[in-house]
Design an enzyme around this catalytic site. Structure first.
Site, mmCIF file in Angstrom:
data_model
loop_
_atom_site.group_PDB
_atom_site.id
_atom_site.type_symbol
_atom_site.label_atom_id
_atom_site.label_comp_id
_atom_site.label_asym_id
_atom_site.label_seq_id
_atom_site.Cartn_x
_atom_site.Cartn_y
_atom_site.Cartn_z
ATOM 1 N N LEU A 47 0.822 -1.216 0.000
ATOM 2 C CA LEU A 47 0.000 0.000 0.000
ATOM 3 C C LEU A 47 0.846 1.252 0.000
ATOM 4 O O LEU A 47 0.421 2.300 -0.478
ATOM 5 C CB LEU A 47 -0.929 0.013 1.218
ATOM 6 C CG LEU A 47 -1.946 -1.129 1.304
ATOM 7 C CD1 LEU A 47 -2.688 -1.074 2.634
ATOM 8 C CD2 LEU A 47 -2.916 -1.070 0.146
ATOM 9 N N SER B 41 7.292 -0.256 5.482
ATOM 10 C CA SER B 41 6.262 -0.344 4.452
ATOM 11 C C SER B 41 4.951 -0.770 5.077
ATOM 12 O O SER B 41 4.899 -1.287 6.191
ATOM 13 C CB SER B 41 6.682 -1.336 3.358
ATOM 14 O OG SER B 41 6.893 -2.626 3.927
ATOM 15 N N VAL B 42 3.867 -0.542 4.321
ATOM 16 C CA VAL B 42 2.543 -0.949 4.748
ATOM 17 C C VAL B 42 1.965 -1.815 3.638
ATOM 18 O O VAL B 42 1.960 -1.421 2.468
ATOM 19 C CB VAL B 42 1.634 0.261 5.033
ATOM 20 C CG1 VAL B 42 0.256 -0.205 5.483
ATOM 21 C CG2 VAL B 42 2.249 1.165 6.079
ATOM 22 N N ASP C 65 1.506 14.496 14.487
ATOM 23 C CA ASP C 65 1.761 14.517 13.037
ATOM 24 C C ASP C 65 0.454 14.553 12.261
ATOM 25 O O ASP C 65 0.236 13.794 11.326
ATOM 26 C CB ASP C 65 2.600 13.311 12.622
ATOM 27 C CG ASP C 65 3.207 13.487 11.224
ATOM 28 O OD1 ASP C 65 3.351 14.652 10.779
ATOM 29 O OD2 ASP C 65 3.519 12.476 10.574
ATOM 30 N N GLY D 66 8.138 3.853 2.966
ATOM 31 C CA GLY D 66 8.906 5.039 3.314
ATOM 32 C C GLY D 66 10.242 4.644 3.883
ATOM 33 O O GLY D 66 10.646 3.481 3.829
ATOM 34 N N GLY D 67 10.929 5.611 4.453
ATOM 35 C CA GLY D 67 12.257 5.335 4.975
ATOM 36 C C GLY D 67 12.249 4.363 6.128
ATOM 37 O O GLY D 67 13.165 3.551 6.286
ATOM 38 N N MET D 68 11.192 4.420 6.963
ATOM 39 C CA MET D 68 11.152 3.550 8.137
ATOM 40 C C MET D 68 10.659 2.153 7.804
ATOM 41 O O MET D 68 11.158 1.153 8.304
ATOM 42 C CB MET D 68 10.237 4.154 9.202
ATOM 43 C CG MET D 68 9.989 3.227 10.383
ATOM 44 S SD MET D 68 8.719 3.887 11.452
ATOM 45 C CE MET D 68 8.369 2.414 12.422
#
Length: 971
Positions: free
Chosen positions: A97, A104-105, A215, A100-102
């Site tokens: 889906l 995934s989803v 955030d 990112g840097g940290m």
């Protein structure tokens, strides 16, 4: 790590230095810092600290802020292992889906016997041995486990895979970002506010659980197909301790997890966070949903410039930057609510999210909001808003329109109404409207005009500076301009100009605005020359300093275009209208009311030059913009745009469609202004000419009579506007062949046209031709023929003569019994019309005239010409007209001459019935009856013929035409 002691006052200078350093290669930055002037010594430690964390400074999303932690090969898990079909614990990955840097989803589903439902599986890119990320995952799990709310995406499961990889199984939300959803659904302001209230409810719930999100941004707020909000990504959320969230070792390792565009000033500075930080971020989100842009205009695109703006720059009001169709709705309460949420100091914002959302709800209910002081002005504006749907709807709606117009004008010019003067203006207007006492049980509150007149009288007694008095008079005059009260407008405008000139000087901005108002009064009075002279004088003043008169200069170009149209200088009008449109679009954008006004004038200029395609295209663009800006149509600009579209439609060939649009515009104008308003008169006047084209003669008489009755109350007798309204009425009367009624008016118009335009101007020539026709129809045929001969001599000297004087000459020659001369004049008119000028109905009328003259003179092809005329009438006109009845009689006569009385009879019955319904006392009713009687006699129907001929005799014996009375003796 980033220092916690950055001084707010030092930040702008530090931000500029940081921008300059980041533009350099990393190897040169230390040398550059050392070379800085000694005045920067106090900033150098902070600058080095920030540069050492450049990757964190430049981050724009939490998922891109991978902490700088070294990892050995034994601890790594690569992305390559993640693919569709792979299992993570009890979950099988379906498709990615996002990443990112940290981490995934993934969309995933359970593989065991538990509940089968899709989940969003959140996976880090590294093993759980990396303590910082594992701590984040654990914290998000713990936080989400406490949050069970319909607007927060739920946590279903959490764990660690056999490889040691942590995961979170979250509710899978099929939805789109909230900002995208608003765009795609084209939500209005109220719809966006109601969606935002769902977000606020979720955040308020989290705060009650001692959780701040930290955030909040559109990417973390999804909206489902059913319009339900889901708040995502509590991965950076923090449990509150005594209402504050401190920095932790985790934050130091990971960098400040925030999205700068939505970050609060205290987040930028790395200070302790409270629920006020989420309130600030909610304010940015709401600002973006309503204004469709973010709060700060940056001088340069960089992280440093953004952070400098967040810390130091006051946000621009939403109503100043939103799309034009939303600006009015945002002005006032919503501007104030959002700006309170965006205050720099946390203690100056709303104390809670509930307080924030309560003010939004109060605004939706038209109640006073708590974010602004309870001034008299404000209470009155809310009072008016609440009463718009009461039993006093007509009066209140009118007052609301006026308030809107005055407030909008005043706010647009607030830059010149500073300090004490601004407050005096506001409170004066508020007091006037408060006296309307809309919340009382009186059966009839003060009307809007009564309020304005009260206000006008009170200005004289007001002890205030001249600038205040001039501005108040100008504002009141603007309201009167909107409400079509010409007398009161001129009175107030003249007082404002006189006081401004004497006290402030003729070139003072306030006096200039009053003078513009006076130009409108000149225009509506029909004083074209006075308006033109003042426009030229004002243009010289305003072009000396265009920056001081932006909106006013656009308005003046529009007025210049209008004035040129009235003076029949259509090319000048087009150029002026293009200036207005270009300037409006450059200053305000293509979707702004000023651009709409300019489009209307430009379309008119095109129409008057017979540029029908350009006029229709421009008018249609204006109509569409008006419906977008004012969906209910109950606004002056929407009415004007619809009317102009109707005129352009009619002149492009769809006359019936044009009349329909003009009739709707007239109806709306009557609702908004009242039945005797000047605007109503203008629209009725325009409808008249299209009624005549359609053959709706009686309707044209009614509309033109009413239009003139209205306009004579607004325009002076010696002006163009008065003459134009009177001319519309006379054209309808002449089409109905009511010459004696038209004669006094045509004489007046002839003199007015000569005075306004000169003898040889097309308007003057047309006015003299109308007077000649009125003379002939009144029985003064020889006088009419003498006048029309002089008119034709002038017409022939022009480069492009109109056909109208020639076929009027043919009418007069026919009335005189001079049929050969009638044929010559009619054929001249036909030649001009065959060149492409004139309407289809006009061409059919001349073909009828040529055909009748050929019948009288025995010339060839009379039948063909009359058949063409009848076909043209049927195609172009929705009703039978006197001219069409004439053609029927002429065609029947040819049948009689050929011995076909049975074919002539139905044509004559139709013509006779028309005249009996239309005007049974007309000499043309007598003529139709005469030929019907002769036809019946030819067919051997003696008794019927006797009755019809007797009716013809009675009618023709009263005709003012000498030849008709002689004809009676031969019946």
């Amino acid at each position: 790590m980033i220092r916690m002691s950055i001084d707010r006052g030092q930040w702008p200078q530090l931000s500029r230095l940081l921008d300059a350093a980041l533009d350099l290669p990393p190897a040169e930055r230390d040398r550059w810092i050392e070379a800085l002037d000694s005045s920067f010594d106090a900033l150098k430690p902070d600058l080095r600290d920030l540069l050492s964390r450049a990757s964190s400074v430049e981050t724009r999303d939490f998922l891109n802020s991978l902490p700088a932690v070294s990892s050995g090969s034994s601890d790594s898990v690569t992305d390559a292992a993640d693919h569709a079909g792979r299992c993570i614990g009890p979950y099988r990955l379906t498709r990615e889906l996002g990443a990112g840097g940290m981490g995934s989803v993934w969309l995933a589903e359970r593989t065991d016997d538990s509940v089968r439902r899709p989940v969003a599986l959140k996976l880090p890119h590294v093993m759980s041995a990396r303590i910082g990320l594992a701590e984040r995952m654990v914290r998000e799990r713990d936080i989400l486990a406490t949050l069970v709310h319909p607007n927060i995406a739920r946590l279903y499961d959490a764990g660690i895979s056999p490889e040691g990889r942590p995961y979170l199984a979250l509710e899978y939300v099929e939805g789109v970002r909230i900002d995208r959803y608003c765009r795609e659904q084209a939500l209005d302001v109220q719809g966006r506010l109601r969606l935002f209230l769902q977000v606020a409810a979720a955040v308020a719930y989290a705060h009650a659980k001692l959780v701040i999100h930290r955030d909040l941004k559109p990417a973390n707020i999804l909206v489902t197909r059913d319009g339900e909000v889901r708040l995502l990504d509590f991965g950076v959320a923090k449990l509150l301790d005594d209402g504050r969230a401190e920095m932790t070792r985790l934050t130091e390792l990971s960098g400040r997890a925030l999205t700068p565009d939505y970050a609060s000033p205290e987040q930028i500075l790395g200070q302790s966070l409270t629920i006020a930080s989420d309130i600030y971020s909610l304010g940015v989100v709401l600002y973006e949903l309503l204004a469709q842009t973010r709060p700060y205009r940056l001088s340069r695109e960089s992280r440093g410039a953004l952070e400098e703006a967040i810390l130091e720059v006051e946000p621009v009001r939403m109503s100043g930057v939103a799309p034009p169709g939303m600006q009015k709705a945002l002005r006032g309460d919503l501007d104030t609510i959002v700006l309170k949420a965006l205050r720099k100091q946390p203690e100056d914002r709303y104390a809670t999210v509930n307080a924030f959302s309560d003010d939004v709800i109060r605004h939706l209910r038209r109640l006073p909001v708590l974010a602004r002081p309870q001034s008299t002005w404000y209470r009155v504006s809310r009072l008016i808003a609440r009463n718009r749907v009461t039993a006093m709807v007509v009066t209140v709606a009118s007052i609301a329109v006026l308030v809107g117009a005055i407030v909008a004008l005043w706010q647009a010019r607030a830059a010149v109404a500073e300090g004490r003067r601004a407050e005096e203006v506001r409170e004066f207007i508020a007091t006037i409207f408060q006296e309307a006492n809309l919340d009382s049980d009186q059966s009839r509150p003060a009307s809007v005009l009564e309020l304005l007149k009260q206000a006008s009288n009170r200005v004289d007694a007001l002890e205030a500076e001249p600038a205040v008095r001039v501005e108040l008079l100008t504002l009141i005059g603007s309201g009167l301009l909107s409400l079509d009260d010409t007398d009161a407008l001129e009175n107030v405008a003249r007082r404002a100009v006189d006081e401004g000139t004497q006290s402030l000087g003729s070139d003072h901005p306030l006096t200039v605005r009053a003078r513009i108002l006076m130009v409108w009064a000149h225009m509506y009075r029909g004083r074209t020359q006075e308006a033109g002279g003042e426009i030229d004088a004002l243009m010289q003043v305003m072009t000396r300093d265009e920056s001081a008169f932006g909106e006013e200069l656009i308005e003046l170009w529009r007025i210049r275009a209008d004035q040129a149209i009235d003076a029949h200088r259509y090319e000048d009008a087009e150029a002026a209208a293009m200036q207005a449109l270009t300037r409006a679009e450059a200053s305000f954008g293509a979707q702004h009311p000023e651009s709409l006004r300019a489009l209307g004038v430009l379309s008119t200029a095109y129409r008057r030059q017979d540029k029908h395609a350009e006029a229709l295209r421009t008018a249609e663009r204006g109509r569409d913009l008006a419906l977008k800006l004012f969906p209910d149509g109950q606004h002056a600009m929407a009415i004007f745009a619809r009317a102009e579209y109707g005129r352009a439609l009619a002149e492009a060939g769809d006359v019936a469609g044009g009349v329909e649009q003009l009739s709707l515009a007239t109806r709306d104008a009557e609702k908004l202004y009242g039945p005797t308003a000047r605007t109503v008169g203008f629209h009725l006047q325009n409808i008249t000419q299209y009624h005549l084209q359609l053959g709706s003669i009686q309707a044209a008489v009614v509309s033109s009579t009413r239009a003139f009755d209205i306009m004579k109350e607004h325009a002076e007798p010696d002006t163009f506007n008065y003459a134009a309204a009177l001319n519309a009425k006379t054209q309808a009367l002449l089409a109905a062949r009511r010459g004696e009624e038209a004669l006094p008016a045509t004489a007046q118009i002839q003199e007015a046209a000569k005075r306004l335009f000169g003898d040889t101007h097309p308007n003057a020539v047309g006015a003299r031709a109308s007077h000649a026709l009125a003379l002939g129809l009144s029985g003064r045929v020889d006088e009419g023929r003498a006048l029309i001969d002089a008119v034709l001599a002038d017409a022939r000297r022009t480069q492009k003569p109109s056909a109208r004087p020639f076929y009027i000459a043919g009418d007069l020659e026919r009335l005189a019994g001079r049929h050969a001369r009638a044929l010559a004049r009619a054929e001249e008119a036909l030649a001009l019309l065959n060149g492409g000028d004139g309407t289809a109905a006009e061409l059919a009328r001349v073909q009828m005239q040529v055909g009748l003259a050929r019948v009288e003179t025995g010339a060839a092809e009379a039948a063909s010409m009359l058949d063409q005329a009848l076909s043209g009438f049927r195609e172009s006109q929705s009703e039978m007209t006197p001219a069409q009845a004439d053609a029927l009689v002429g065609r029947a006569r040819l049948h009689l001459d050929a011995g076909r009385a049975d074919e002539a009879l139905p044509l004559l019955i139709e013509a006779d019935q028309f005249w009996r319904d239309f005007d049974d006392q007309s000499r043309w009713a007598g003529e139709a009856a005469l030929w019907l009687g002769r036809c019946l006699r030819t067919l051997g129907r003696g008794p019927e013929a006797a009755d019809v001929l007797d009716r013809a005799r009675r009618t023709l014996s009263h005709s003012p035409i000498l030849n008709d009375r002689e004809l009676v003796t031969r019946i």
